[in-house]
Design a protein around this motif. Structure first.
Motif, PDB file in Angstrom:
ATOM      1  N   GLU A 192       0.872  -1.180   0.000  1.00 35.34           N
ATOM      2  CA  GLU A 192       0.000   0.000   0.000  1.00 35.34           C
ATOM      3  C   GLU A 192       0.905   1.225   0.000  1.00 35.34           C
ATOM      4  OE1 GLU A 192      -3.351   2.271   2.768  1.00 35.34           O
ATOM      5  OE2 GLU A 192      -2.653   0.254   3.309  1.00 35.34           O
ATOM      6  N   ILE A 193       0.895   1.957  -1.099  1.00 34.44           N
ATOM      7  CA  ILE A 193       1.774   3.110  -1.254  1.00 34.44           C
ATOM      8  C   ILE A 193       0.981   4.389  -0.991  1.00 34.44           C
ATOM      9  CG2 ILE A 193       3.388   4.326  -2.758  1.00 34.44           C
ATOM     10  CD1 ILE A 193       4.231   1.483  -2.167  1.00 34.44           C
ATOM     11  N   LYS A 194       1.420   5.137  -0.004  1.00 32.18           N
ATOM     12  CA  LYS A 194       0.815   6.435   0.296  1.00 32.18           C
ATOM     13  C   LYS A 194       1.795   7.526  -0.113  1.00 32.18           C
ATOM     14  CE  LYS A 194      -1.698   4.583   4.298  1.00 32.18           C
ATOM     15  NZ  LYS A 194      -1.927   4.722   5.770  1.00 32.18           N
ATOM     16  N   CYS A 225       9.229  -4.887   4.554  1.00 33.51           N
ATOM     17  CA  CYS A 225       7.822  -5.190   4.859  1.00 33.51           C
ATOM     18  C   CYS A 225       7.409  -6.591   4.436  1.00 33.51           C
ATOM     19  CB  CYS A 225       6.910  -4.185   4.157  1.00 33.51           C
ATOM     20  SG  CYS A 225       7.069  -2.487   4.716  1.00 33.51           S
ATOM     21  N   ALA A 226       8.220  -7.248   3.626  1.00 30.17           N
ATOM     22  CA  ALA A 226       7.814  -8.513   3.018  1.00 30.17           C
ATOM     23  C   ALA A 226       7.770  -9.679   3.997  1.00 30.17           C
ATOM     24  CB  ALA A 226       8.755  -8.855   1.858  1.00 30.17           C
ATOM     25  N   HIS A 227       8.282  -9.492   5.212  1.00 30.79           N
ATOM     26  CA  HIS A 227       8.407 -10.614   6.152  1.00 30.79           C
ATOM     27  C   HIS A 227       7.178 -10.808   7.044  1.00 30.79           C
ATOM     28  CE1 HIS A 227      12.566 -10.748   4.919  1.00 30.79           C
ATOM     29  NE2 HIS A 227      12.710  -9.475   5.241  1.00 30.79           N
ATOM     30  N   ASP A 228       6.240  -9.869   7.015  1.00 35.08           N
ATOM     31  CA  ASP A 228       5.083  -9.958   7.902  1.00 35.08           C
ATOM     32  C   ASP A 228       3.808  -9.794   7.079  1.00 35.08           C
ATOM     33  OD1 ASP A 228       3.168  -9.830   9.863  1.00 35.08           O
ATOM     34  OD2 ASP A 228       4.375  -8.591  11.211  1.00 35.08           O
ATOM     35  N   LEU A 229       3.244 -10.918   6.627  1.00 39.63           N
ATOM     36  CA  LEU A 229       2.063 -10.867   5.776  1.00 39.63           C
ATOM     37  C   LEU A 229       0.822 -10.427   6.553  1.00 39.63           C
ATOM     38  CD1 LEU A 229       2.584 -14.135   3.679  1.00 39.63           C
ATOM     39  CD2 LEU A 229       3.139 -11.781   3.040  1.00 39.63           C
ATOM     40  N   GLU A 230       0.780 -10.736   7.846  1.00 40.14           N
ATOM     41  CA  GLU A 230      -0.391 -10.368   8.646  1.00 40.14           C
ATOM     42  C   GLU A 230      -0.496  -8.852   8.808  1.00 40.14           C
ATOM     43  OE1 GLU A 230      -0.417 -12.377  12.361  1.00 40.14           O
ATOM     44  OE2 GLU A 230      -0.482 -14.388  11.478  1.00 40.14           O
ATOM     45  N   LYS A 231       0.627  -8.207   9.030  1.00 43.76           N
ATOM     46  CA  LYS A 231       0.634  -6.757   9.238  1.00 43.76           C
ATOM     47  C   LYS A 231       0.433  -6.002   7.930  1.00 43.76           C
ATOM     48  CE  LYS A 231       4.480  -4.921  10.754  1.00 43.76           C
ATOM     49  NZ  LYS A 231       5.590  -4.466  11.639  1.00 43.76           N
ATOM     50  N   GLY A 232       0.785  -6.622   6.813  1.00 42.72           N
ATOM     51  CA  GLY A 232       0.681  -5.937   5.533  1.00 42.72           C
ATOM     52  C   GLY A 232       1.880  -5.037   5.285  1.00 42.72           C
ATOM     53  N   SER A 233       1.963  -4.535   4.090  1.00 45.36           N
ATOM     54  CA  SER A 233       3.087  -3.685   3.703  1.00 45.36           C
ATOM     55  C   SER A 233       2.580  -2.282   3.386  1.00 45.36           C
ATOM     56  CB  SER A 233       3.788  -4.265   2.467  1.00 45.36           C
ATOM     57  OG  SER A 233       4.240  -5.585   2.734  1.00 45.36           O
ATOM     58  N   ILE A 234       2.979  -1.342   4.210  1.00 43.63           N
ATOM     59  CA  ILE A 234       2.574   0.055   4.026  1.00 43.63           C
ATOM     60  C   ILE A 234       3.826   0.908   3.879  1.00 43.63           C
ATOM     61  CG2 ILE A 234       1.332   2.025   4.985  1.00 43.63           C
ATOM     62  CD1 ILE A 234      -0.326   0.052   6.635  1.00 43.63           C
ATOM     63  N   ILE A 235       3.898   1.642   2.795  1.00 35.85           N
ATOM     64  CA  ILE A 235       5.042   2.520   2.545  1.00 35.85           C
ATOM     65  C   ILE A 235       4.527   3.931   2.305  1.00 35.85           C
ATOM     66  CG2 ILE A 235       6.996   3.033   1.034  1.00 35.85           C
ATOM     67  CD1 ILE A 235       7.124   0.063   0.342  1.00 35.85           C
ATOM     68  N   ASP A 236       5.013   4.865   3.103  1.00 32.97           N
ATOM     69  CA  ASP A 236       4.680   6.279   2.938  1.00 32.97           C
ATOM     70  C   ASP A 236       5.847   6.966   2.229  1.00 32.97           C
ATOM     71  OD1 ASP A 236       2.099   6.898   4.519  1.00 32.97           O
ATOM     72  OD2 ASP A 236       3.259   5.662   5.902  1.00 32.97           O
ATOM     73  N   LEU A 237       5.558   7.595   1.106  1.00 29.33           N
ATOM     74  CA  LEU A 237       6.577   8.339   0.368  1.00 29.33           C
ATOM     75  C   LEU A 237       6.135   9.798   0.276  1.00 29.33           C
ATOM     76  CD1 LEU A 237       9.065   8.662  -1.474  1.00 29.33           C
ATOM     77  CD2 LEU A 237       7.622   7.928  -3.394  1.00 29.33           C
ATOM     78  N   SER A 238       6.960  10.678   0.797  1.00 32.32           N
ATOM     79  CA  SER A 238       6.639  12.100   0.724  1.00 32.32           C
ATOM     80  C   SER A 238       7.829  12.877   0.171  1.00 32.32           C
ATOM     81  CB  SER A 238       6.245  12.648   2.103  1.00 32.32           C
ATOM     82  OG  SER A 238       7.344  12.604   2.995  1.00 32.32           O
ATOM     83  N   VAL A 239       7.521  13.912  -0.578  1.00 32.10           N
ATOM     84  CA  VAL A 239       8.537  14.832  -1.091  1.00 32.10           C
ATOM     85  C   VAL A 239       8.044  16.234  -0.755  1.00 32.10           C
ATOM     86  CG1 VAL A 239       9.858  15.594  -3.090  1.00 32.10           C
ATOM     87  CG2 VAL A 239       9.063  13.233  -2.976  1.00 32.10           C
ATOM     88  N   THR A 240       8.697  16.877   0.197  1.00 32.08           N
ATOM     89  CA  THR A 240       8.228  18.159   0.711  1.00 32.08           C
ATOM     90  C   THR A 240       9.367  19.170   0.770  1.00 32.08           C
ATOM     91  OG1 THR A 240       8.633  17.412   2.991  1.00 32.08           O
ATOM     92  CG2 THR A 240       6.421  17.064   2.095  1.00 32.08           C
ATOM     93  N   GLN A 241       8.991  20.443   0.909  1.00 32.50           N
ATOM     94  CA  GLN A 241       9.997  21.489   1.042  1.00 32.50           C
ATOM     95  C   GLN A 241      10.344  21.653   2.515  1.00 32.50           C
ATOM     96  OE1 GLN A 241       8.964  25.114  -0.916  1.00 32.50           O
ATOM     97  NE2 GLN A 241      10.933  26.108  -0.525  1.00 32.50           N
TER      98      GLN A 241
END
Length: 325
Positions: A192-194, A225-241
């Protein structure tokens, strides 16, 4: 000659010998410094070359890891482009003959009855191809597929091109981030990419190197994130000033790192991945690239919770930045 005169002459000669000896010593030291400086410049040039090769090796390793995904991204649209072109090739005689009969009708070689008959014959011969809307659809779909292939290749070239400091240009970091996400579609499909991309000022940087930063950080986050299937994979990507610069932040909810791993994170050939494909130079390269652009990196991680990595790049490259690449 008086004693005073002799003493003065001796003192003058002694002073002259000392001065000549000092001048010779200064000349010898100067020559030594020139030799050492030349050697230092040579070593610096070699170091710069080795570091360029280092960064390129990591890029090629990334391309190798991405090869299956990239092949899939290219093969999918290519398959239906080929299929559509084969269909269009099948109906090309219909289009050619239709145009020919139109021309004959317009020039008076065919009357209305004859024109109607030849069109009826064509419809019988190409009954399944007599659909103009389908032709337009196939052309549109094929054009879209070719554009996708072109973009995939473009993104791949952005990643794999050789790094030179004189290749720097003004960059929109958010656009580079989007390009990296497109390249990594296959690897990140189960995550899940945020994203949070602000409108940013342009930075002065080398495109493929900034692209590589995103690839390394996102792949590391995905693998963590690939090692815990129950928790799921969540990645937050931000580009800010932030603070007259641009901050790239990648946060994951993966396995995290202990203190020992964090201490050795930027050490060449250090890796916690149990794979023969990992060179263990990814984060070393990220650090090199940031230093070359006058930037810096901060890592915050808790074992079992996740990791946050912040990379800061100045809007205007600092003159004092170390030219590592």
């Amino acid at each position: 000659m008086s004693t005073v005169t002799k003493d003065y002459k001796q003192a003058f000669l002694d002073e002259q010998r000392k001065r000549l000896a000092a001048e010779q010593l200064l000349e010898d030291k100067s020559q030594l410094l020139v030799v050492l400086n030349n050697e230092l410049n040579k070593n610096a040039a070699e170091l710069s070359l080795y570091q360029q090769m280092f960064v390129q090796a990591d890029k090629m390793a990334s391309v190798g890891d991405l090869s299956c995904s990239i092949a899939h991204e290219i093969n999918n649209p290519l398959s239906y482009v080929i299929s559509n072109i084969e269909s269009l090739q099948y109906i090309s005689p219909l289009l050619s003959k239709s145009l020919h009969y139109n021309e004959q009708f317009l020039t008076g070689q065919l009357n209305a009855g004859q024109y109607k008959n030849v069109l009826a014959d064509l419809k019988k011969q190409y009954e399944h191809a007599w659909n103009v809307h389908e032709i337009y659809s196939q052309l549109s779909e094929s054009l879209d597929g070719l554009k996708r292939i072109k973009q995939t290749v473009h993104n791949l070239l952005n990643l794999s091109q050789f790094t030179y400091s004189h290749n720097k240009q003004y960059l929109d970091v958010s656009e580079v981030a989007c390009s990296a996400l497109e390249v990594l579609q296959g690897q990140l499909k189960y995550c899940e990419i945020k994203t949070n991309f602000e409108q940013l000022p342009l930075i002065w940087g080398e495109l493929s190197s900034i692209h590589q930063i995103f690839v390394e950080l996102l792949l590391n986050a995905q693998q963590a994130c690939a090692h815990d299937l129950e928790k799921g994979s969540i990645i937050d990507l931000s580009v800010t000033q932030q603070n007259e610069g641009v901050c790239i932040k990648v946060k994951d909810n993966g396995c995290g790192m202990d203190e020992n791993t964090q201490m050795h994170l930027f050490k060449p050939f250090f890796s916690t991945k149990n794979t023969a494909h990992s060179l263990g130079i990814g984060m070393t390269v990220v650090n090199f690239i940031l230093q070359e652009h006058g930037g810096k990196i901060e890592v915050s991680s808790t074992l079992g919770t996740g990791t946050t990595i912040c990379c800061w790049l100045p809007v205007k490259a600092e003159e004092s930045a170390i030219n590592l690449l």
